[in-house]
Design a protein around this motif. Structure first.
Motif, PDB file in Angstrom:
ATOM      1  N   ILE A   1      31.217  39.387  50.447  1.00 61.83           N
ATOM      2  CA  ILE A   1      31.767  40.636  49.922  1.00 61.83           C
ATOM      3  C   ILE A   1      33.184  40.396  49.415  1.00 61.83           C
ATOM      4  CG2 ILE A   1      32.589  42.937  50.585  1.00 61.83           C
ATOM      5  CD1 ILE A   1      30.148  43.087  52.469  1.00 61.83           C
ATOM      6  N   GLY A   2      33.961  39.597  50.156  1.00 63.29           N
ATOM      7  CA  GLY A   2      35.319  39.267  49.717  1.00 63.29           C
ATOM      8  C   GLY A   2      35.313  38.523  48.391  1.00 63.29           C
ATOM      9  N   GLU A   3      34.426  37.523  48.256  1.00 68.67           N
ATOM     10  CA  GLU A   3      34.329  36.783  47.001  1.00 68.67           C
ATOM     11  C   GLU A   3      33.883  37.700  45.866  1.00 68.67           C
ATOM     12  OE1 GLU A   3      32.599  32.973  46.633  1.00 68.67           O
ATOM     13  OE2 GLU A   3      32.875  32.439  48.737  1.00 68.67           O
ATOM     14  N   LEU A   4      32.906  38.531  46.157  1.00 67.28           N
ATOM     15  CA  LEU A   4      32.387  39.444  45.137  1.00 67.28           C
ATOM     16  C   LEU A   4      33.462  40.440  44.712  1.00 67.28           C
ATOM     17  CD1 LEU A   4      30.054  40.420  43.425  1.00 67.28           C
ATOM     18  CD2 LEU A   4      29.151  41.630  45.426  1.00 67.28           C
ATOM     19  N   ALA A   5      34.252  40.917  45.678  1.00 68.17           N
ATOM     20  CA  ALA A   5      35.325  41.854  45.348  1.00 68.17           C
ATOM     21  C   ALA A   5      36.374  41.189  44.464  1.00 68.17           C
ATOM     22  CB  ALA A   5      35.974  42.394  46.626  1.00 68.17           C
ATOM     23  N   GLN A   6      36.638  39.907  44.704  1.00 67.47           N
ATOM     24  CA  GLN A   6      37.627  39.215  43.869  1.00 67.47           C
ATOM     25  C   GLN A   6      37.168  39.163  42.414  1.00 67.47           C
ATOM     26  OE1 GLN A   6      37.530  35.934  42.235  1.00 67.47           O
ATOM     27  NE2 GLN A   6      39.565  36.486  41.427  1.00 67.47           N
ATOM     28  N   ILE A   7      35.939  38.750  42.179  1.00 66.33           N
ATOM     29  CA  ILE A   7      35.481  38.629  40.794  1.00 66.33           C
ATOM     30  C   ILE A   7      35.226  40.003  40.183  1.00 66.33           C
ATOM     31  CG2 ILE A   7      33.044  38.291  41.419  1.00 66.33           C
ATOM     32  CD1 ILE A   7      35.000  36.732  38.467  1.00 66.33           C
ATOM     33  N   ALA A   8      34.737  40.951  40.977  1.00 64.39           N
ATOM     34  CA  ALA A   8      34.517  42.308  40.464  1.00 64.39           C
ATOM     35  C   ALA A   8      35.854  42.975  40.119  1.00 64.39           C
ATOM     36  CB  ALA A   8      33.754  43.153  41.470  1.00 64.39           C
ATOM     37  N   GLY A   9      36.865  42.743  40.958  1.00 63.61           N
ATOM     38  CA  GLY A   9      38.191  43.280  40.657  1.00 63.61           C
ATOM     39  C   GLY A   9      38.765  42.672  39.387  1.00 63.61           C
ATOM     40  N   TRP A  10      38.572  41.379  39.233  1.00 64.24           N
ATOM     41  CA  TRP A  10      39.034  40.688  38.027  1.00 64.24           C
ATOM     42  C   TRP A  10      38.354  41.269  36.784  1.00 64.24           C
ATOM     43  CZ3 TRP A  10      42.909  37.375  37.176  1.00 64.24           C
ATOM     44  CH2 TRP A  10      42.916  36.644  35.992  1.00 64.24           C
ATOM     45  N   ILE A  11      37.062  41.513  36.886  1.00 64.88           N
ATOM     46  CA  ILE A  11      36.292  42.072  35.760  1.00 64.88           C
ATOM     47  C   ILE A  11      36.773  43.482  35.445  1.00 64.88           C
ATOM     48  CG2 ILE A  11      33.992  42.954  35.160  1.00 64.88           C
ATOM     49  CD1 ILE A  11      32.872  40.449  36.682  1.00 64.88           C
ATOM     50  N   ALA A  12      36.982  44.307  36.480  1.00 61.77           N
ATOM     51  CA  ALA A  12      37.463  45.671  36.267  1.00 61.77           C
ATOM     52  C   ALA A  12      38.838  45.663  35.621  1.00 61.77           C
ATOM     53  CB  ALA A  12      37.498  46.433  37.588  1.00 61.77           C
ATOM     54  N   SER A  13      39.686  44.741  36.048  1.00 61.22           N
ATOM     55  CA  SER A  13      41.018  44.632  35.456  1.00 61.22           C
ATOM     56  C   SER A  13      40.931  44.239  33.991  1.00 61.22           C
ATOM     57  CB  SER A  13      41.850  43.610  36.235  1.00 61.22           C
ATOM     58  OG  SER A  13      43.182  43.570  35.769  1.00 61.22           O
ATOM     59  N   ASP A  14      40.041  43.312  33.683  1.00 63.17           N
ATOM     60  CA  ASP A  14      39.864  42.878  32.300  1.00 63.17           C
ATOM     61  C   ASP A  14      39.349  44.018  31.434  1.00 63.17           C
ATOM     62  OD1 ASP A  14      39.915  40.711  30.318  1.00 63.17           O
ATOM     63  OD2 ASP A  14      37.736  40.907  30.313  1.00 63.17           O
ATOM     64  N   ALA A  15      38.585  44.919  32.030  1.00 65.12           N
ATOM     65  CA  ALA A  15      38.074  46.080  31.301  1.00 65.12           C
ATOM     66  C   ALA A  15      39.111  47.195  31.189  1.00 65.12           C
ATOM     67  CB  ALA A  15      36.814  46.621  31.985  1.00 65.12           C
ATOM     68  N   GLY A  16      40.295  46.980  31.750  1.00 66.89           N
ATOM     69  CA  GLY A  16      41.346  47.993  31.686  1.00 66.89           C
ATOM     70  C   GLY A  16      41.275  49.037  32.770  1.00 66.89           C
ATOM     71  N   GLN A  17      40.373  48.847  33.756  1.00 65.39           N
ATOM     72  CA  GLN A  17      40.211  49.814  34.854  1.00 65.39           C
ATOM     73  C   GLN A  17      41.095  49.380  36.033  1.00 65.39           C
ATOM     74  OE1 GLN A  17      38.176  52.570  34.376  1.00 65.39           O
ATOM     75  NE2 GLN A  17      38.101  51.745  32.303  1.00 65.39           N
ATOM     76  N   HIS A  18      42.412  49.512  35.873  1.00 64.95           N
ATOM     77  CA  HIS A  18      43.339  48.924  36.835  1.00 64.95           C
ATOM     78  C   HIS A  18      43.322  49.602  38.194  1.00 64.95           C
ATOM     79  CE1 HIS A  18      45.407  47.653  32.915  1.00 64.95           C
ATOM     80  NE2 HIS A  18      44.779  46.609  33.396  1.00 64.95           N
ATOM     81  N   ALA A  19      43.223  50.921  38.217  1.00 66.94           N
ATOM     82  CA  ALA A  19      43.167  51.612  39.516  1.00 66.94           C
ATOM     83  C   ALA A  19      41.907  51.228  40.261  1.00 66.94           C
ATOM     84  CB  ALA A  19      43.234  53.124  39.306  1.00 66.94           C
ATOM     85  N   GLU A  20      40.794  51.149  39.548  1.00 68.44           N
ATOM     86  CA  GLU A  20      39.537  50.746  40.178  1.00 68.44           C
ATOM     87  C   GLU A  20      39.624  49.307  40.673  1.00 68.44           C
ATOM     88  OE1 GLU A  20      35.539  51.171  41.450  1.00 68.44           O
ATOM     89  OE2 GLU A  20      37.185  52.529  41.034  1.00 68.44           O
ATOM     90  N   ALA A  21      40.215  48.440  39.865  1.00 66.60           N
ATOM     91  CA  ALA A  21      40.369  47.041  40.269  1.00 66.60           C
ATOM     92  C   ALA A  21      41.198  46.939  41.547  1.00 66.60           C
ATOM     93  CB  ALA A  21      41.033  46.250  39.148  1.00 66.60           C
ATOM     94  N   GLU A  22      42.244  47.735  41.645  1.00 70.09           N
ATOM     95  CA  GLU A  22      43.083  47.680  42.850  1.00 70.09           C
ATOM     96  C   GLU A  22      42.290  48.088  44.086  1.00 70.09           C
ATOM     97  OE1 GLU A  22      47.298  49.417  44.638  1.00 70.09           O
ATOM     98  OE2 GLU A  22      46.900  49.486  42.479  1.00 70.09           O
ATOM     99  N   ARG A  23      41.469  49.137  43.974  1.00 71.76           N
ATOM    100  CA  ARG A  23      40.644  49.544  45.117  1.00 71.76           C
ATOM    101  C   ARG A  23      39.674  48.425  45.512  1.00 71.76           C
ATOM    102  NH1 ARG A  23      40.934  54.624  42.425  1.00 71.76           N
ATOM    103  NH2 ARG A  23      39.056  54.194  41.193  1.00 71.76           N
TER     104      ARG A  23
END
Length: 405
Positions: free
Chosen positions: A165-187
């Motif tokens: 889950i930690g690994e998945l959150a890292q890459i999912a957060g990175w993807i969300a950030s790349d999509a411009g969803q910064h608040a979502e990426a932070e969560r």
């Protein structure tokens, strides 16, 4: 067809941070009338479609700084909103066990399957942008959290699930950030830090925290970014794998760079030197986790070249960037566009506007096909930087063609 004028008026007014009363006043000013015959209620009627402006339309357009055609343009159907993590996770601690745990028995087979999917998502991110991947990434994260919370498993299997889950959150957060969803990426990143910490995987926790620090540094929260990047490095300690320490130090270097100033520039260069030293120790006995497969000398050169660019040292930045780009896989179009964008800035700093314009044209061409907020922002950066050379024909032509950007 629905009248598009009202929604356009409201959208443009809100973009400027104006109240309806302010817009009414500006319209009267544009029309050159005295006594403000147009008031807040009239603007409200325009925006809701209860009244059509007609004779006031040219003055509304003038007040808002657009053409009448913009106000009359057909409405583009809104895309469905992106899913957010809050929709997928329970209130409170999202990793707390569900009451009763009525789900199926979970063993290492399911952990291994999840690990493969996480790695597949990470590899997909090498060639696809955040806009393409955010939905599948969040679906995977939702499923993984549900598996952990509702499944029945041993303590060791639970720790392994938390690690994934930690690994998945890292890459999912990175993807969300790349999509411009910064608040979502932070969560998502904070969820990943929690999962990695509960799994007692400090290397992974540092990686997730460093990713969040990188986002903070790039989105106007530079002091927070530096504090978090340093915390990731300090908490990992000297026993962290060499690649991990190199990556943590890379994040610290970038955080110092974004803060700006002579002292931070010196601190950034010091951190880059320490990152290179850490990487040279790779293979000396401490094995690095698989999720750091991409950290190598080439990636350190990328960061070094970007730091030199941000510090306005083009004589160091340009050769490094050319060297990096010369050996980079062309299938990684997002990264190529990003690194070329730094080359544009470095060439501009080196007073080479003609070549900067040629490289900028390539950046814009690549970025047009990439659903990434990172590349979109870099396009805006290079166009602003090239404004200083607007009298150079090659730059003037580029700016005229891409003014909308």
């Amino acid at each position: 067809m629905r009248n598009s004028v009202g929604p356009h008026i409201k959208r443009l007014r809100e973009q400027r941070g104006w109240s309806q009363s302010r817009l009414a006043h500006e319209v009267c000013q544009a029309a050159g009338v005295i006594g403000d015959p147009v008031g807040r209620q009239e603007v409200s009627r325009w925006e809701t479609g209860r009244r059509t402006p007609r004779e006031w339309l040219p003055f509304i357009a003038a007040a808002l700084g657009v053409s009448v055609d913009v106000l009359r343009a057909p409405l583009v159907p809104a895309e469905p909103p992106l899913p957010t993590l809050a929709e997928f996770l329970p209130e409170g601690d999202p990793l707390s066990p569900a009451d009763g745990r009525t789900g199926r028995r979970v063993g290492m087979v399911q952990v291994d399957d999840l690990q493969q999917r996480v790695h597949g998502l990470r590899l997909a991110d090498d060639v696809l942008a955040g806009g393409d991947l955010i939905r599948p990434a969040l679906r995977e994260l939702r499923s993984a959290v549900k598996l952990y919370r509702e499944g029945s498993h041993t303590g060791e299997v639970g720790r392994q699930l938390l690690r994934q889950i930690g690994e998945l959150a890292q890459i999912a957060g990175w993807i969300a950030s790349d999509a411009g969803q910064h608040a979502e990426a932070e969560r998502i990143y904070r969820l990943g830090i929690s999962a990695a910490t509960q799994a007692e995987d400090h290397t992974l926790a540092g990686n997730v925290a460093g990713s969040l620090a990188y986002q903070l540094s790039n989105t106007g929260r530079e002091s927070e970014g530096l504090t978090l990047a340093q915390a990731a490095l300090n908490d990992a300690g000297n026993d962290a794998p060499p690649k991990a320490r190199a990556l943590y130090l890379d994040r610290v270097a970038w955080a110092h760079t974004k803060l700006g100033g002579v002292d931070n520039g010196q601190q950034a260069m010091r951190a880059l030197g320490e990152a290179g030293q850490a990487l040279s120790e790779d293979g000396a006995g401490i094995e690095s986790p698989a999720f750091l497969y991409w950290v190598d000398a080439g990636e350190l050169r990328v960061m070094e070249s970007r730091v030199y660019t941000e510090l306005h040292r083009p004589l160091r930045a340009v050769p490094l960037l050319r060297d990096v780009l010369g050996g980079y896989d062309a299938t990684h179009s997002r990264e190529v566009a990003l690194y070329l964008s730094w080359l544009v800035v470095a060439l501009a700093d080196a007073n080479e506007p003609e070549e900067a314009a040629a490289v900028a044209e390539r950046v814009i061409s690549l970025a047009s096909d990439i659903p990434s907020e990172r590349t979109a922002e870099r396009v805006r950066v290079i166009l602003r930087r090239l404004q200083d050379f607007a009298d150079v024909p090659e730059v003037a032509s580029l700016l005229a063609e891409h003014q909308a950007a």
